[in-house]
Each structure stands twice: as structure tokens, then as C-alpha cells.
Design a protein around this motif. Structure first.
Motif, PDB file in Angstrom:
ATOM      1  N   GLU A  79      -1.947  14.391   5.985  1.00  0.00           N
ATOM      2  CA  GLU A  79      -2.643  13.578   4.994  1.00  0.00           C
ATOM      3  C   GLU A  79      -3.853  14.315   4.424  1.00  0.00           C
ATOM      4  N   ALA A  86       2.756   6.627  -2.346  1.00  0.00           N
ATOM      5  CA  ALA A  86       2.092   6.887  -1.072  1.00  0.00           C
ATOM      6  C   ALA A  86       2.043   8.383  -0.778  1.00  0.00           C
ATOM      7  N   LYS A  92       1.550  10.811  -2.842  1.00  0.00           N
ATOM      8  CA  LYS A  92       0.505  11.429  -3.670  1.00  0.00           C
ATOM      9  C   LYS A  92       0.920  12.734  -4.347  1.00  0.00           C
ATOM     10  N   GLN A 122      -5.570  -1.680  -5.021  1.00  0.00           N
ATOM     11  CA  GLN A 122      -5.781  -0.717  -3.938  1.00  0.00           C
ATOM     12  C   GLN A 122      -6.314   0.621  -4.453  1.00  0.00           C
ATOM     13  N   TYR A 136       4.099   5.057  15.967  1.00  0.00           N
ATOM     14  CA  TYR A 136       2.795   5.347  15.385  1.00  0.00           C
ATOM     15  C   TYR A 136       2.465   4.299  14.322  1.00  0.00           C
ATOM     16  N   GLN A 183       0.663   0.349  14.451  1.00  0.00           N
ATOM     17  CA  GLN A 183      -0.737  -0.031  14.206  1.00  0.00           C
ATOM     18  C   GLN A 183      -0.930  -0.737  12.862  1.00  0.00           C
ATOM     19  N   PHE A 186      -2.822  -2.893   5.356  1.00  0.00           N
ATOM     20  CA  PHE A 186      -2.224  -1.630   4.921  1.00  0.00           C
ATOM     21  C   PHE A 186      -2.458  -1.356   3.439  1.00  0.00           C
ATOM     22  N   ASN A 187      -2.959  -0.181   3.160  1.00  0.00           N
ATOM     23  CA  ASN A 187      -3.195   0.245   1.775  1.00  0.00           C
ATOM     24  C   ASN A 187      -2.356   1.483   1.506  1.00  0.00           C
ATOM     25  N   PHE A 188      -1.468   1.381   0.513  1.00  0.00           N
ATOM     26  CA  PHE A 188      -0.548   2.466   0.182  1.00  0.00           C
ATOM     27  C   PHE A 188      -1.246   3.799   0.004  1.00  0.00           C
ATOM     28  N   PHE A 189      -2.368   3.751  -0.654  1.00  0.00           N
ATOM     29  CA  PHE A 189      -2.972   4.992  -1.108  1.00  0.00           C
ATOM     30  C   PHE A 189      -3.870   5.614  -0.049  1.00  0.00           C
ATOM     31  N   GLU A 190      -4.286   4.803   0.923  1.00  0.00           N
ATOM     32  CA  GLU A 190      -5.107   5.341   1.999  1.00  0.00           C
ATOM     33  C   GLU A 190      -4.218   5.828   3.140  1.00  0.00           C
ATOM     34  N   GLY A 191      -2.964   5.386   3.161  1.00  0.00           N
ATOM     35  CA  GLY A 191      -2.066   5.779   4.242  1.00  0.00           C
ATOM     36  C   GLY A 191      -2.342   4.957   5.488  1.00  0.00           C
ATOM     37  N   ILE A 192      -1.598   5.234   6.547  1.00  0.00           N
ATOM     38  CA  ILE A 192      -1.747   4.449   7.776  1.00  0.00           C
ATOM     39  C   ILE A 192      -3.124   4.691   8.396  1.00  0.00           C
ATOM     40  N   ALA A 193      -3.503   5.954   8.478  1.00  0.00           N
ATOM     41  CA  ALA A 193      -4.752   6.275   9.169  1.00  0.00           C
ATOM     42  C   ALA A 193      -5.958   5.743   8.403  1.00  0.00           C
TER      43      ALA A 193
END
Lengths: 535, 303
Positions: A31, A104, A106, A127, B36, B39, B45-52
Motif C-alpha cells: 500500500e 481501490a 489506485k 470517501q 487479515y 478486521q 471500511f473506506n475503499f481509498f484508504e484500504g484495510i489498514a
């Protein structure tokens, strides 16, 4: 025994732990690099990636990313601007899922993406995944801005910022009714012009069975698609004040739903009456995709139905032809039947927007993307993409382009996906409103064009415009899909229930609807209306 | 002393362990790796921030799930449909297998088996079409017969009680034949001499079935029962989604379709994950419980 057992398991457990930590670190490092790439835009002439729907209908000799139209784009836009336009295919049927994955990721996402789904657009905007185009559009896309117009552009705003460029929708009328003319003639009945007359007609169809169907007659053909129930339901909605319109309407997905509007219960009661008197399709609750309705229609069992205006006349489904083959002498006439309390033929219409065209925030080519869209709206580019070459694909009659019926497939194949390339518009743009309508009607075979014209006229009578606030209602994004399903459930159940159980079931179903998010939407809309009117 | 033994053992048999590594790696990557993502159930959950990058919200998502009426309806229906399936569909392949085993004409037995297996290989989408053609109120073959004889049509698909029956029967039709395979394999494993001895002692067909065939495949039945019980909370997506419809959603909405409609279709990924995690936990409890019960009652367990 037990000690040995635990020993046996100990090492895999450690392996699992180690592997998962490895995976964790692998994921996070990936990421990091992705976001690092996205930040650094390169000033050099780059590739412009544009999404395109893949409907699996690419003719031989072409590929989805290399066809007559992609070459036209490259020739007229790419070359002069030193940009390489690359089309990224996305399967039409799983468009939103695929788009989510692309967004997602990017780094993989195209510079121009689009969807019809307002919920998806709102989520991306909320978002923070989209480029703010408010100022960019003035600078780089003046032609596009003029082409789309303020009304349409407003649909792409999120909290006052232009996050999407909504395509312009040319045909705004939605529905018309169709009745079997040969049945009317046989019974000596006039074409029904209001709800009461329609009821008498349906009764007559049922009792006298003019089509000699042997009791299989379906006087009123209904499916679970909006085109079949919306015209009926909306005609029962009582006259509304502005406040009622704004607060009680519920926008679920892209359409307005009348679940809380005064008169909705009466509409259901009427449907219930039709159903219990055997005047309506019995299995309409199972018919999500109109398949059964279409079968019954083509077999000449249906007397009346409502549909997207003009649908029977388009050649791609051959519905009318099939009907006339199966039932010699069958003919259908467009009619405007459902009337409201004021005697108007009230029916919903489309909002003036089509697809949400968006530029992801991670795109470093926002300017080039806007230039591309602006190019499409300039000169004759859009016209050429949609209509092709004069005297090969079309001829001009009184300034209106008419598709040449005898063009070879080699020539028509050029434009096989023009709608998916020309994303800034829905419908064929021939120059102005009158020409657009003429071109729209000219798409159908000549023998149907008079009826087609009447259908389009009907669809534009007494239309109900969608209600929109300046910002999205969050509860609608959250509960929209679930409530739209609930809405269908209400329609089906209330229609099929025994009349004596109607009242109590209706109350409990509406209560359930409210508890599942209807109330939350109502509250938010009421607050939004207050805010809007106090300004 | 023991340590030395282990090293020589390993040196001699290391290939076996190396071979085992392949499936172990498969499980690590495709079964444990995705955990993983669990969580997400505790994050907005935000698509653009990713899971982490998404924000932790504690148990908010679970609170939302447990306040949702539709969730409980889906949970109830999942258990209801699975329980009915256990009562109706679980014994069906067993009975069928014993019937097939009793057949002595080989070609007919093979023929019957093939015919019975076929439905298993038909896609649910196609079965959905067949169901409509057979059970539909207006266009269905059965109702056309009924109305032809002057009787009232039966709403097999649009009345929720009739629908339950349709759902169960379609399930039996689709899976019973295929389900016989394990039982048939177990039945062939029974010593033939037992049957011959019983015959000599004058045992009839039913006596043989009850005293030799059934006890002989007891372990298989227990194993399959445990697996079925462990799956009580999880339910396939295709069957309820395709056989079900809006008119009978009171019964046809189950957890898998709920996750699809509310979670995936409306993009509420967190909610979908939370329901999935809940299902996995309850499933684990069911599985352990069934295994424990089976150990106590029949001295058979698979764990």
C-alpha cells in the motif's frame, strides 16, 4: 497421548502465525508504494486510460480496445495532443464490482471512469476518492460545460463540489401504455383514456376473451420491473405540497419511491383489486426481468401493459414482429390511461442526467481527461461517434440523420459501441431537442414510426420530475438497496393478499419499512428541507 | 534417546513432509491469508484508504447488525431451512443408497445411478428456470394440469408455506443422488460374509438392512451428520437466491442472500464482513458441539 497431540499441533500453529505476520507486512508495504506512486504526477505526454464497457459484442475484425471508434479518438484527439488514449475494458455485467476493485487499487484505475449508480458515485465522493473538478472544468472544458448545462451538472455535485460530470440524458419521458387494438375493435370498445375506463376494458377482456385464449387471457400484464407498476402507482399519488414532495419522497438508488406519499395505499388497493379479480398477471412477483411478461405478450395473451415508451417498436427485440407472427392480425396502440385525482396523466420522468463520469483522485492525468471529454463535446466529434459517416452510416433528411437501413454490417459494425464511447450523453445527439426526438423516432422501422411518435408524446405528458437536494441524503446511501427490495416486497404482498387482510398487513409492512431505514431517511430529508427553506 | 530417534525418522521420511508442505502453503495463502481482512468487521471500511487505513470503530458494526430486524429474520430462516433440510434431505441419499445397494441387476443399477447423479451437475440458474416451468402459477406444468381439470391453481412459488415444500423437494431432487456416493462406498466395504451368514440364519431383507447395512455404515452417517450440523449456520447462496422470490422473502431471505443484498449490493463491506464473522463463530460452536455429542452418544468423532 494428549502431550503428543499438542506437540503435533504446535509447529503448524507457529507457521500460521509467522505466515500471517509476513502477509501483514507484505500488504502494508504494498500500500505504501501504491500511494507513493499516485502522488508523483509526470508532466510528460502520457497515456490517458479511459474505461469502456465490454458487453461481449465486439464484431470480428475489431477488439474492444482497437476499433473504428478508438482509432477515430486516437486520430482526432490523441495525435494532435500527443496523448495515447488507451481503453480499459470493464465487463458490463459486473461493472460496479470491477470498478470498486480498480478504484481501490489506485495505480491500475483508469483516468476516466463512470457508472450509472448514484450510490457508488456518492460513496466515492464521500470517501474522498474523486478529483474535484469545480475549477478545472472552467479552465479546461468550457465546451463540455456548455453542452451538459447547469441542470445536468448539478447532479454531479457533492456538497457543492463538482466531483462528477453527469452525462446528459436526451430522452426524458419514461413510460407509455399499450393496448391490443384488435381486441378493442372486436368488442367495439374505445381506447381507454382514464383509470376507470381502463378497468372496464380489462374486465371486458377477461370476461369476453376477445383473443380466444381459452381462459389464459391476462388482461393487465405486469412484472416486477418498474415500467410495469410505476405508471399505475404514481397516478394514485395525491397532489403534493412542496414540503411533502421533498420530505416524503424516498430516493432509493437512482429513482424516487412513493412509499410514504399520500395515495400509495390507494394504489396498492387498486392493484389488489385487479389481482383478486383475476385481471393481472398471477406470477408477476416472480418475474423480475420481464421474461414471463414478454413471453405472454408475444403469445398474444396480454391485453394491456405499460412499458418504456417505444420499447415494442425497436427492432432489437422483435417483440411486435413476433406477436404478429404468432397471432395474425394482432395490433397494439399506445395509450395514456392512468389518471390522478386532478384528471392528469401523471407519470414519472427521468432526471436530465445519465452516467456519472468521474476522474479518480489518484489519476495524474485529470487535465488530459477533461480535455478529452471537452474534445468530445466540441465540433462534430460527438455526432461522428454516434452517427458515423454520411451516406455510409446515415443520410440527412431535413437535417435529421436517419440510419441507412441497407448499410452493410461492415459499416454498421463501426459504431457497435458508440454509446459506451460517447459517455457524455445518453441518447443520440443530433443537434437540438427537436432533431434529437426526430432522430430517436427514426431509429424504428418506418411502419411503426407513427405509433413510436405517439408513444414518445405520451411519455412526456404530465410528467413528475425527480426531487433532488443539493447534497446526498446519507441514510439513502446506507439503506437504499435494502429498502428498494422492501418496496417490491410491499407491492407484491399487498397485491396478492386477500382483501380482508389488506389493512392490517399494510400497517405492519409500512412499520417494518420505516424501521428498516425509512424513518431515518424521512428524518434526514425533513432536516434537509428545513435547512434548504431557511436559507 | 527419543530425540535421536526423531532425527533419523525425519531424515528418512523428509520427502513426505515436503510433499505435505504444498497443501499447507495453499491453506496458509488462501484460507489463513484472507483472515487479515476480518478486521474490516471492526472498521468503517473506506475503499481509498484500504484495510489498514480505515478507521477502527470497535463493535459498532456488530451493534448495527444486531439491531437489524432483517438480520434476525435471515438468521431464523437459515436455521429453519437447514433444520428442515436435515430432516428431509439428509436421510434421502441414505435411503436411496440402501435401495440401490439391494439391486442385483448391475446394468439397471448403473443406469439408475447415472440418472440420479445428473441433477447435481445442473447449474442452479437452469434449475431455477425448470422450477418456474414446473411449479409456476400461470405457466407451470403442474398448475396447467390442475386448472385443465377444473381445479384451483396451487401457488407453489408465491405462497410461503407451499414454497417451503417446493424448496425442500427441489433440494432433494438436486442433491440426493450425488449424496449416495459416500454411502455406497461405505456399503461396499461391509463384509459380504455377514450377509450370507444372516441369510443362512433366515434373516429377511429388512432384518439385513437394519442389522448389517445400517450398523455397517454408522460411522459414515455420523461423520456426515456432524458435517451437516457444523454447516447449520452457513447456507449456500444459489438455492435460496434462485428458488426464492420477493413474494416469499419471509422465508427465502437467509444469511447468504442478506449479505449479498445488504452488504455487497449496497457496498456495506463492513457489515457483510461482520455477518460473515458471526456465521463462522456460530458455525464453529455448532461443529464442536455436534462432535462432542457424537463422541458421547456413539463414540464416533471426526476431530
Amino acid at each position: 497421548m494428549t502431550t503428543r497431540g499438542s506437540k503435533k499441533w504446535a509447529s503448524p500453529a507457529i507457521a500460521v502465525l509467522m505466515a500471517s505476520t509476513m502477509l501483514l507486512s507484505a500488504c502494508s508495504s504494498k500500500e505504501d508504494t501504491a500511494s507513493g506512486n499516485a502522488g508523483s504526477g509526470s508532466p510528460e505526454p502520457a497515456t490517458l486510460k479511459v474505461e469502456v464497457f465490454d458487453r461481449g459484442n465486439t464484431p470480428s475484425g475489431y477488439t474492444i480496445s482497437d476499433s473504428y471508434l478508438t482509432r477515430l479518438v486516437q486520430e482526432r484527439f490523441g495525435k494532435p495532443n500527443n496523448i495515447d488514449v488507451e481503453f480499459v475494458p470493464v465487463p458490463r455485467s459486473e461493472e460496479i464490482q470491477k470498478l470498486n476493485v480498480l478504484m481501490a487499487s489506485k495505480s491500475e484505475v483508469p483516468d476516466i471512469v463512470f457508472t450509472y449508480d448514484s450510490g457508488t458515485f456518492n460513496r466515492y465522493a464521500e470517501q474522498g476518492g474523486l478529483t474535484d473538478l469545480t475549477e478545472l472544468i472552467d479552465e479546461y472544458a468550457p465546451n463540455l460545460k456548455k453542452f451538459l448545462g447547469e441542470d445536468t451538472l448539478a447532479y454531479g455535485q457533492y456538497n457543492g463540489k463538482q466531483f462528477a460530470l453527469p452525462g446528459r440524458r436526451l430522452v426524458l419521458g419514461k413510460y407509455a401504455g399499450y393496448v391490443r387494438q384488435d381486441w378493442l375493435d372486436k368488442l367495439g370498445l374505445p381506447a381507454p383514456t382514464n383509470t376507470e375506463e381502463l378497468y372496464t376494458t380489462l374486465k371486458a377482456f377477461k370476461e369476453q376473451d376477445p383473443g380466444n385464449t381459452g381462459g389464459k387471457v391476462i388482461p393487465f400484464g405486469v412484472s416486477l420491473a418498474a415500467a410495469q407498476y410505476e405508471p399505475l402507482i404514481w397516478s394514485f399519488i395525491k397532489p403534493l405540497t412542496d414540503e411533502q414532495r421533498y420530505t416524503l419522497t424516498q430516493q432509493l438508488g437512482s429513482s424516487d419511491y412513493p412509499a410514504l406519499l399520500p395515495g400509495f395505499e390507494d394504489a396498492l388497493k387498486f392493484m389488489n383489486k385487479l389481482y383478486n379479480e383475476g385481471l393481472m398477471s398471477k406470477d408477476f412477483g416472480l418475474d423480475k426481468d420481464k421474461k414471463q411478461l414478454w413471453q405472454s405478450l408475444q403469445n398474444g395473451l396480454v391485453g394491456f401493459y405499460t412499458e418504456d415508451a417505444g420499447e415494442p417498436y425497436f427492432t432489437w427485440n422483435d417483440f411486435y414482429e413476433n406477436l404478429q407472427t404468432n397471432v395474425p392480425g394482432a395490433s397494439i396502440t399506445p395509450v395514456d390511461t392512468f389518471t390522478n385525482a386532478a384528471g392528469e396523466h401523471a407519470k414519472p420522468a427521468y432526471a436530465p442526467n445519465a452516467m456519472y463520469v468521474m476522474i479518480p483522485k489518484s489519476s495524474s492525468n485529470a487535465v488530459a481527461a477533461l480535455k478529452y471529454l471537452d474534445w468530445m463535446a466540441s465540433d462534430t466529434n460527438l455526432f461522428d461517434i454516434q452517427f458515423g459517416v454520411e451516406n455510409e452510416n446515415y443520410t440527412l433528411e431535413n437535417g435529421v440523420p436517419v440510419v441507412k437501413p441497407d448499410a452493410t454490417s461492415e459499416i454498421t459494425d463501426r459504431l457497435y459501441n458508440f454509446g459506451d464511447i460517447a459517455v457524455i450523453v445518453n441518447g443520440k445527439f443530433a443537434g437540438d431537442d427537436a432533431k434529437n426526438e426526430a432522430a430517436y423516432i427514426a431509429q424504428t422501422p418506418e411502419k411503426f414510426q407513427a405509433d413510436m411518435k405517439k408513444s414518445v408524446e405520451i411519455s412526456n405528458v404530465d410528467t413528475i420530475q425527480p426531487v433532488r437536494f443539493g447534497h446526498p441524503i446519507e441514510a439513502e446511501a446506507k439503506y437504499g438497496t435494502a429498502l428498494a427490495d422492501k418496496f417490491q416486497e410491499i407491492i407484491v404482498k399487498m397485491t396478492m393478499i386477500k382483501p380482508e387482510q389488506f389493512e392490517s398487513t399494510y400497517d405492519s409492512m409500512i412499520k417494518d419499512y420505516m424501521a428498516s431505514g425509512g424513518q431515518a431517511i424521512l428524518d434526514e430529508r425533513t432536516a434537509a428541507y428545513k435547512e434548504m427553506t431557511s436559507k | 534417546m527419543k530425540a535421536v530417534k526423531n532425527t533419523t525418522y525425519l531424515r528418512r521420511n523428509w520427502q513426505l513432509y515436503a510433499l505435505l508442505m504444498l497443501p499447507v502453503i495453499y491453506f496458509l495463502i488462501f484460507k489463513y491469508g484472507p483472515m487479515y481482512g476480518v478486521q474490516i468487521a471492526f472498521k468503517e471500511f473506506n475503499f481509498f484508504e484500504g484495510i489498514a487505513g480505515s478507521e477502527w470503530v470497535g463493535l459498532d458494526i456488530f451493534r448495527e447488525v444486531f439491531q437489524n430486524n432483517d438480520f434476525f429474520k435471515a438468521l431464523r430462516n437459515t436455521l429453519l431451512l437447514n433444520l428442515l433440510d436435515l430432516i428431509i434431505s439428509f436421510p434421502a441419499p441414505l435411503i436411496l443408497a440402501i435401495m440401490l445397494y439391494e439391486l442385483r441387476i448391475i446394468w439397471f443399477k448403473k443406469f439408475a445411478q447415472t440418472i440420479l447423479y445428473v441433477p447435481h451437475f445442473i447449474s442452479w440458474v437452469i434449475i431455477g428456470g425448470i422450477v418456474l416451468q414446473v411449479f409456476g402459477t400461470e405457466s407451470g406444468f403442474i398448475n396447467n394440469l390442475l386448472t385443465g381439470m377444473g381445479l384451483d391453481a396451487i401457488p407453489f412459488l408465491s405462497n410461503k408455506h407451499y414454497w417451503l415444500i417446493t424448496y425442500l423437494l427441489v433440494g432433494v431432487w438436486q442433491s440426493a443422488g450425488w449424496g449416495t456416493i459416500l454411502y455406497l462406498a461405505a456399503l461396499t466395504g461391509i463384509n459380504k460374509e455377514l450377509f450370507e451368514a444372516a441369510e443362512v440364519d433366515g434373516a429377511g431383507r429388512f432384518k439385513k438392512i437394519f442389522h448389517i447395512s445400517l450398523p455397517g455404515i454408522k460411522t459414515t452417517i455420523a461423520t456426515l451428520l456432524i458435517i451437516n450440523l457444523g454447516n447449520m449456520i452457513s447456507i449456500g447462496f444459489d438455492r435460496p437466491f434462485i428458488v426464492g422470490n420477493v413474494a416469499v422473502r419471509d422465508y427465502s431471505e437467509v444469511l447468504s442472500t442478506f449479505v449479498y443484498r445488504v452488504g455487497i449490493e449496497s457496498g456495506q463491506i463492513s457489515l457483510a464482513t461482520a455477518v460473515g464473522l458471526f456465521q463462522a463463530l456460530v458455525g464453529l460452536i455448532f461443529l464442536l458441539g455436534a462432535n462432542y455429542a457424537s463422541k458421547k452418544l456413539a463414540d464416533e468423532s471426526i476431530l
